[in-house]
Write an enzyme that holds these catalytic residues in place. Structure first.
Site, PDB file in Angstrom:
ATOM      1  N   CYS A  11       0.826  -1.213   0.000  1.00 30.07           N
ATOM      2  CA  CYS A  11       0.000   0.000   0.000  1.00 30.07           C
ATOM      3  C   CYS A  11       0.858   1.259   0.000  1.00 30.07           C
ATOM      4  CB  CYS A  11      -0.937  -0.023   1.209  1.00 30.07           C
ATOM      5  SG  CYS A  11      -1.896   1.481   1.378  1.00 30.07           S
ATOM      6  N   CYS A  24      -1.430   1.666  -3.193  1.00 29.04           N
ATOM      7  CA  CYS A  24      -2.413   2.741  -2.945  1.00 29.04           C
ATOM      8  C   CYS A  24      -1.820   4.143  -2.911  1.00 29.04           C
ATOM      9  CB  CYS A  24      -3.113   2.527  -1.602  1.00 29.04           C
ATOM     10  SG  CYS A  24      -3.433   0.837  -1.159  1.00 29.04           S
ATOM     11  N   LYS A  48       0.159   5.320  -6.135  1.00 32.44           N
ATOM     12  CA  LYS A  48      -0.858   5.333  -7.203  1.00 32.44           C
ATOM     13  C   LYS A  48      -1.771   6.548  -7.060  1.00 32.44           C
ATOM     14  CE  LYS A  48      -4.577   3.948  -6.302  1.00 32.44           C
ATOM     15  NZ  LYS A  48      -5.017   2.595  -6.173  1.00 32.44           N
ATOM     16  N   TYR A  91      -8.562  -3.751 -11.505  1.00 33.21           N
ATOM     17  CA  TYR A  91      -8.260  -2.496 -10.804  1.00 33.21           C
ATOM     18  C   TYR A  91      -6.991  -1.825 -11.348  1.00 33.21           C
ATOM     19  CZ  TYR A  91     -11.193  -3.256  -6.555  1.00 33.21           C
ATOM     20  OH  TYR A  91     -12.203  -3.410  -5.648  1.00 33.21           O
ATOM     21  N   GLU A 141      -6.533   1.694 -13.518  1.00 32.33           N
ATOM     22  CA  GLU A 141      -5.940   2.813 -12.772  1.00 32.33           C
ATOM     23  C   GLU A 141      -4.656   3.298 -13.442  1.00 32.33           C
ATOM     24  OE1 GLU A 141      -5.469   1.445  -8.727  1.00 32.33           O
ATOM     25  OE2 GLU A 141      -7.518   2.054  -8.196  1.00 32.33           O
ATOM     26  N   HIS A 185     -27.474  20.384  -2.328  1.00 36.90           N
ATOM     27  CA  HIS A 185     -27.572  20.893  -3.686  1.00 36.90           C
ATOM     28  C   HIS A 185     -26.600  22.032  -3.919  1.00 36.90           C
ATOM     29  CE1 HIS A 185     -29.551  21.490  -7.494  1.00 36.90           C
ATOM     30  NE2 HIS A 185     -29.654  22.787  -7.249  1.00 36.90           N
ATOM     31  N   GLU A 206     -26.261  14.119  -4.273  1.00 32.60           N
ATOM     32  CA  GLU A 206     -27.702  14.259  -4.015  1.00 32.60           C
ATOM     33  C   GLU A 206     -28.523  13.335  -4.925  1.00 32.60           C
ATOM     34  OE1 GLU A 206     -29.575  18.024  -5.121  1.00 32.60           O
ATOM     35  OE2 GLU A 206     -27.922  18.440  -6.486  1.00 32.60           O
TER      36      GLU A 206
HETATM   37  P1  NDP Z   1      -7.456  -8.219 -10.867  1.00 32.15           P
HETATM   38  O1  NDP Z   1      -7.653  -9.600 -10.411  1.00 32.15           O
HETATM   39  O2  NDP Z   1      -8.404  -7.153 -10.421  1.00 32.15           O
HETATM   40  O3  NDP Z   1      -7.395  -8.167 -12.449  1.00 32.15           O
HETATM   41  C1  NDP Z   1      -6.513  -8.989 -13.178  1.00 32.15           C
HETATM   42  C2  NDP Z   1      -6.829  -8.816 -14.634  1.00 32.15           C
HETATM   43  O4  NDP Z   1      -5.827  -9.462 -15.422  1.00 32.15           O
HETATM   44  C3  NDP Z   1      -8.168  -9.428 -15.019  1.00 32.15           C
HETATM   45  O5  NDP Z   1      -8.813  -8.532 -15.888  1.00 32.15           O
HETATM   46  C4  NDP Z   1      -7.764 -10.717 -15.731  1.00 32.15           C
HETATM   47  O6  NDP Z   1      -8.635 -11.080 -16.768  1.00 32.15           O
HETATM   48  C5  NDP Z   1      -6.449 -10.332 -16.356  1.00 32.15           C
HETATM   49  N1  NDP Z   1      -5.539 -11.460 -16.543  1.00 32.15           N
HETATM   50  C6  NDP Z   1      -5.209 -12.402 -15.629  1.00 32.15           C
HETATM   51  N2  NDP Z   1      -4.317 -13.271 -16.162  1.00 32.15           N
HETATM   52  C7  NDP Z   1      -4.082 -12.871 -17.426  1.00 32.15           C
HETATM   53  C8  NDP Z   1      -3.279 -13.359 -18.485  1.00 32.15           C
HETATM   54  N3  NDP Z   1      -2.515 -14.422 -18.329  1.00 32.15           N
HETATM   55  N4  NDP Z   1      -3.306 -12.691 -19.652  1.00 32.15           N
HETATM   56  C9  NDP Z   1      -4.069 -11.599 -19.827  1.00 32.15           C
HETATM   57  N5  NDP Z   1      -4.852 -11.081 -18.854  1.00 32.15           N
HETATM   58  C10 NDP Z   1      -4.865 -11.716 -17.666  1.00 32.15           C
HETATM   59  O7  NDP Z   1      -5.969  -7.893 -10.454  1.00 32.15           O
HETATM   60  P2  NDP Z   1      -5.163  -6.573 -10.297  1.00 32.15           P
HETATM   61  O8  NDP Z   1      -3.761  -7.008 -10.467  1.00 32.15           O
HETATM   62  O9  NDP Z   1      -5.700  -5.475 -11.133  1.00 32.15           O
HETATM   63  O10 NDP Z   1      -5.434  -6.192  -8.789  1.00 32.15           O
HETATM   64  C11 NDP Z   1      -5.291  -7.159  -7.744  1.00 32.15           C
HETATM   65  C12 NDP Z   1      -6.123  -6.793  -6.571  1.00 32.15           C
HETATM   66  O11 NDP Z   1      -5.518  -5.744  -5.859  1.00 32.15           O
HETATM   67  C13 NDP Z   1      -7.513  -6.258  -6.916  1.00 32.15           C
HETATM   68  O12 NDP Z   1      -8.410  -7.281  -7.164  1.00 32.15           O
HETATM   69  C14 NDP Z   1      -7.855  -5.453  -5.686  1.00 32.15           C
HETATM   70  O13 NDP Z   1      -8.374  -6.303  -4.713  1.00 32.15           O
HETATM   71  C15 NDP Z   1      -6.495  -4.920  -5.270  1.00 32.15           C
HETATM   72  N6  NDP Z   1      -6.333  -3.524  -5.697  1.00 32.15           N
HETATM   73  C16 NDP Z   1      -7.143  -2.575  -5.147  1.00 32.15           C
HETATM   74  C17 NDP Z   1      -7.047  -1.265  -5.542  1.00 32.15           C
HETATM   75  C18 NDP Z   1      -7.975  -0.256  -4.954  1.00 32.15           C
HETATM   76  O14 NDP Z   1      -8.516  -0.495  -3.885  1.00 32.15           O
HETATM   77  N7  NDP Z   1      -8.193   0.868  -5.624  1.00 32.15           N
HETATM   78  C19 NDP Z   1      -6.079  -0.840  -6.545  1.00 32.15           C
HETATM   79  C20 NDP Z   1      -5.302  -1.918  -7.074  1.00 32.15           C
HETATM   80  C21 NDP Z   1      -5.420  -3.205  -6.654  1.00 32.15           C
HETATM   81  P3  NDP Z   1     -10.073 -11.729 -16.474  1.00 32.15           P
HETATM   82  O15 NDP Z   1     -10.957 -10.592 -16.089  1.00 32.15           O
HETATM   83  O16 NDP Z   1     -10.431 -12.349 -17.774  1.00 32.15           O
HETATM   84  O17 NDP Z   1      -9.862 -12.728 -15.381  1.00 32.15           O
END
Ligand code: NDP
Length: 462
Positions: free
Chosen positions: A49, A54, A57, A183, A187, A448, A453
Site C-alpha cells: 500500500c 495505494c 498510485k 483495478y 488505474e 444541492h 444528491e
Molecule cells: P485483478 O484480479 O483485479 O485483475 C486482473 C486482470 O488481469 C483481469 O482482468 C484478468 O482477466 C487479467 N488477466 C489475468 N491473467 C491474465 C493473463 N494471463 N493474460 C491476460 N490477462 C490476464 O488484479 P489486479 O492485479 O488489477 O489487482 C489485484 C487486486 O488488488 C484487486 O483485485 C484489488 O483487490 C487490489 N487492488 C485494489 C485497488 C484499490 O482499492 N483501488 C487498486 C489496485 C489493486 P479476467 O478478467 O479475464 O480474469
C-alpha cells in the site's frame, strides 16, 4: 485470551512476519493489549500500500487529473499557457513522501513497543522463526506477507513490466500498452493517459472490472475511450520483442489476428499472487491453496494452531482496509483482556473504489447477485452530465445506480462511475451497513448542487 503465566515461555507473545498494513496494525493492537510483540520485515515498512500501491498510485492519479483540470479551467475563464509536465519532479516528490511514511511506520511501531526486526523471516516450526540467522520463539506467529504482481507467460514477456516497476520508471513513456481489465489495469492506464502517454489497453475479456456490477465496466470503458485511451477487448498479446527502447507486440484478437503494435512500455496488470515463497510453510505444515495462498479459518488460524495469516497472503479480499480489519480481529481474539467474546469479521458491504479516470466506487450487491438472492429487485439508475461540465466543455458523464430489494425496501447495492466516487460512496456505505431502506434514502434531504444528491433523488425504478 491467554494467561500471563503462559506468556513467559517464549521470546515474544506475538511475532508478525510482514510490515504492511495488516501486519503493522495487528502488531500495534496486540502490543496495546499487553502482548510482547516483534515484527519482521525484509523491505521498507508499509508494504504494498505505502510503497508500491495505494499511496504512490493515488499521488500519481492526482498528478494525472491536472490534465483534465487545465482543460476544464478555460471554460471558467482561466487563460493558461501550455502546461508542461515534469516526470522527474513528480517521482522525486512521491519518493520523498513515501520515505517519510516509511519513517512514520517505524516510529509508530517503536512508540507502540513493537520490536522491528529488519530481515527475511523463515518459519522453523509452530513457535519459531529464524530472522537474520537468529532463532526467535513466539507463542503466536502471524503471517502478513502480502502479494506481488504476476506476469503472463508468452514469448518475449520478459520485456514487460509490472506495477512494481511502474512506480520506478525513469521517464514517462510516449506510448504504453497496459494489459489486464482489473483495478490496476484501469488505474495505471488512466494515470499514463492523463500524464500524456498514448495508451492502448489490451484486455482478454469483454467487460472491464468484470467482478463488479455489470453496468460499471462498459460505462467506464466508454469514458476512458473519450479521454483518449484505445481499448482492445477480447485481445491478448501473443508475443513481443524488443528493438532498443521500443517493444513490438503481436496482438491476437478474436476478430482479427496478427495486428502489431509498438510501445516503449508494456505494463502487465494481470493479477497478483500471495507471497509465500521461502517462508518455511511446508516445513511448518501450513496448508496452502493451489495458487499458493494460505488457508485460514474464520479466526484467521492456519492449519497450525499457533500460526495465523491475514491480508493479501490469504487471498480473500485484497484491500488495505480489509487487512487492517483482519489484523485487529486477530489481535483482539488472542490478546484482548476480559471476556468480551470472540470477534469475527463480516465481509459483507465492503466498499471499494477504483481510481481510474473517472473513478468507480461500489458497495454491496451487484444487480445480478441481488437477482439471484431476492425475488423482486428494483433498479434505480441515473446517468447525467455533471454541472461542472456545463461550462468546462468536457463530455464526461456520471453513472449512479441503486439496487433495492422490493420486498424489504432495503438498499442492497450502490454503484457509481464519476468524479470522487470513492469519497462519496464511503458515506453511503454506512447507510448500507445500517441496512438503510430506499424510503430512508428518499427521506434524506439532498445537498444541492452535488453529484451525491442524486443518490437520494432517484424516484422511478428502471
Ligand atoms: P485483478 O484480479 O483485479 O485483475 C486482473 C486482470 O488481469 C483481469 O482482468 C484478468 O482477466 C487479467 N488477466 C489475468 N491473467 C491474465 C493473463 N494471463 N493474460 C491476460 N490477462 C490476464 O488484479 P489486479 O492485479 O488489477 O489487482 C489485484 C487486486 O488488488 C484487486 O483485485 C484489488 O483487490 C487490489 N487492488 C485494489 C485497488 C484499490 O482499492 N483501488 C487498486 C489496485 C489493486 P479476467 O478478467 O479475464 O480474469
Amino acid at each position: 485470551m491467554i494467561t500471563g503465566a503462559l506468556l513467559t515461555t517464549y521470546d515474544y507473545d506475538f511475532l508478525t512476519i510482514g510490515g504492511g498494513s495488516g501486519g503493522v496494525r495487528a502488531s500495534r493492537f496486540a502490543s496495546q493489549y499487553g502482548a510482547r510483540v516483534a515484527l519482521a520485515e525484509k523491505s521498507a515498512l508499509g508494504g504494498t500500500c505505502v510503497n508500491l500501491g495505494c499511496i504512490p498510485k493515488k499521488l500519481m492519479s492526482y498528478a494525472a487529473h491536472f490534465h483534465a483540470d487545465f482543460a476544464d479551467a478555460t471554460g471558467f475563464g482561466w487563460q493558461l499557457g501550455e502546461p508542461k509536465f515534469d516526470w522527474a519532479a513528480l517521482m522525486g516528490n512521491k519518493d520523498r513522501e513515501i520515505a517519510r511514511l516509511n519513517g512514520v511506520y517505524r516510529t509508530t511501531l517503536e512508540q507502540a513497543a513493537v520490536e522491528v526486526l529488519d530481515g527475511h523471516a523463515q518459519i522453523e516450526d509452530a513457535h519459531s522463526v529464524v530472522v537474520n540467522g537468529r532463532r526467535i520463539s513466539a507463542r503466536f506467529i502471524l503471517i502478513a506477507t502480502g502479494g506481488h504482481p504476476t506476469r503472463p507467460d508468452f514469448p518475449g514477456s520478459e520485456h514487460g513490466i509490472t506495477s512494481d516497476d511502474f512506480f520506478h520508471m525513469d521517464r514517462l513513456p510516449a506510448r504504453a500498452v497496459v494489459t489486464g481489465g482489473g483495478y490496476i489495469a484501469v488505474e495505471l492506464a488512466s494515470i499514463l493517459n492523463g500524464l500524456g502517454s498514448k495508451v492502448t489497453l489490451v484486455y482478454r475479456g469483454s467487460r472491464l472490472l468484470r467482478t463488479m456490477d455489470h453496468d460499471l465496466g462498459p460505462y467506464l470503458a466508454a469514458e476512458m475511450v473519450k479521454k483518449g485511451i484505445d481499448i482492445r477487448f477480447d485481445t491478448v498479446i501473443e508475443s513481443m520483442h524488443a528493438d532498443g527502447a521500443v517493444k513490438r507486440m503481436q496482438l491476437n484478437t478474436k476478430l482479427s489476428c496478427g495486428r502489431e503494435i509498438d510501445a516503449e512500455c508494456v505494463l502487465f496488470a494481470t493479477g497478483r499472487h500471495a507471497n509465500t515463497a521461502n517462508l518455511g510453510l511446508e516445513k511448518a505444515g501450513i496448508a496452502v491453496r493451489e495458487n499458493g495462498s494460505i488457508i485460514v479459518d474464520a479466526q484467521f488460524k492456519t492449519s497450525v494452531d499457533s500460526i495465523y495469516a491475514i491480508g493479501d497472503v490469504i487471498d480473500r479480499v485484497a484491500l488495505t482496509p480489509v487487512a487492517l480489519a483482519e489484523g485487529m480481529v486477530v489481535a483482539a481474539n488472542l490478546f484482548r483482556k476480559g471476556n468480551q467474546g470472540e470477534r469475527r469479521l463480516s465481509y459483507e458491504n465492503i466498499p471499494t473504489a477504483v481510481f481510474s479516470h473517472p473513478n468507480v466506487a461500489t458497495v454491496g450487491m451487484t444487480e445480478l447477485e441481488a437477482r439471484r438472492e431476492y425475488a423482486t429487485v428494483q433498479i434505480f439508475k441515473s446517468e447525467f452530465k455533471a454541472l461542472k461540465h456545463t461550462l468546462s466543455g468536457s463530455n464526461e458523464r456520471t453513472l449512479m445506480k441503486l439496487v433495492v430489494d422490493a420486498g424489504s425496501d432495503r438498499v442492497l447495492g450502490l454503484h457509481m462511475v464519476g468524479p470522487d466516487a470513492g469519497e462519496l460512496v464511503q458515506g453511503f456505505a454506512v447507510a448500507l451497513q445500517c441496512q438503510a431502506t430506499k424510503a430512508q434514502f428518499d427521506a434524506t434531504i439532498g445537498i444541492h448542487p452535488t453529484l451525491a444528491e442524486e443518490f437520494v433523488s432517484m424516484r422511478t425504478p428502471v
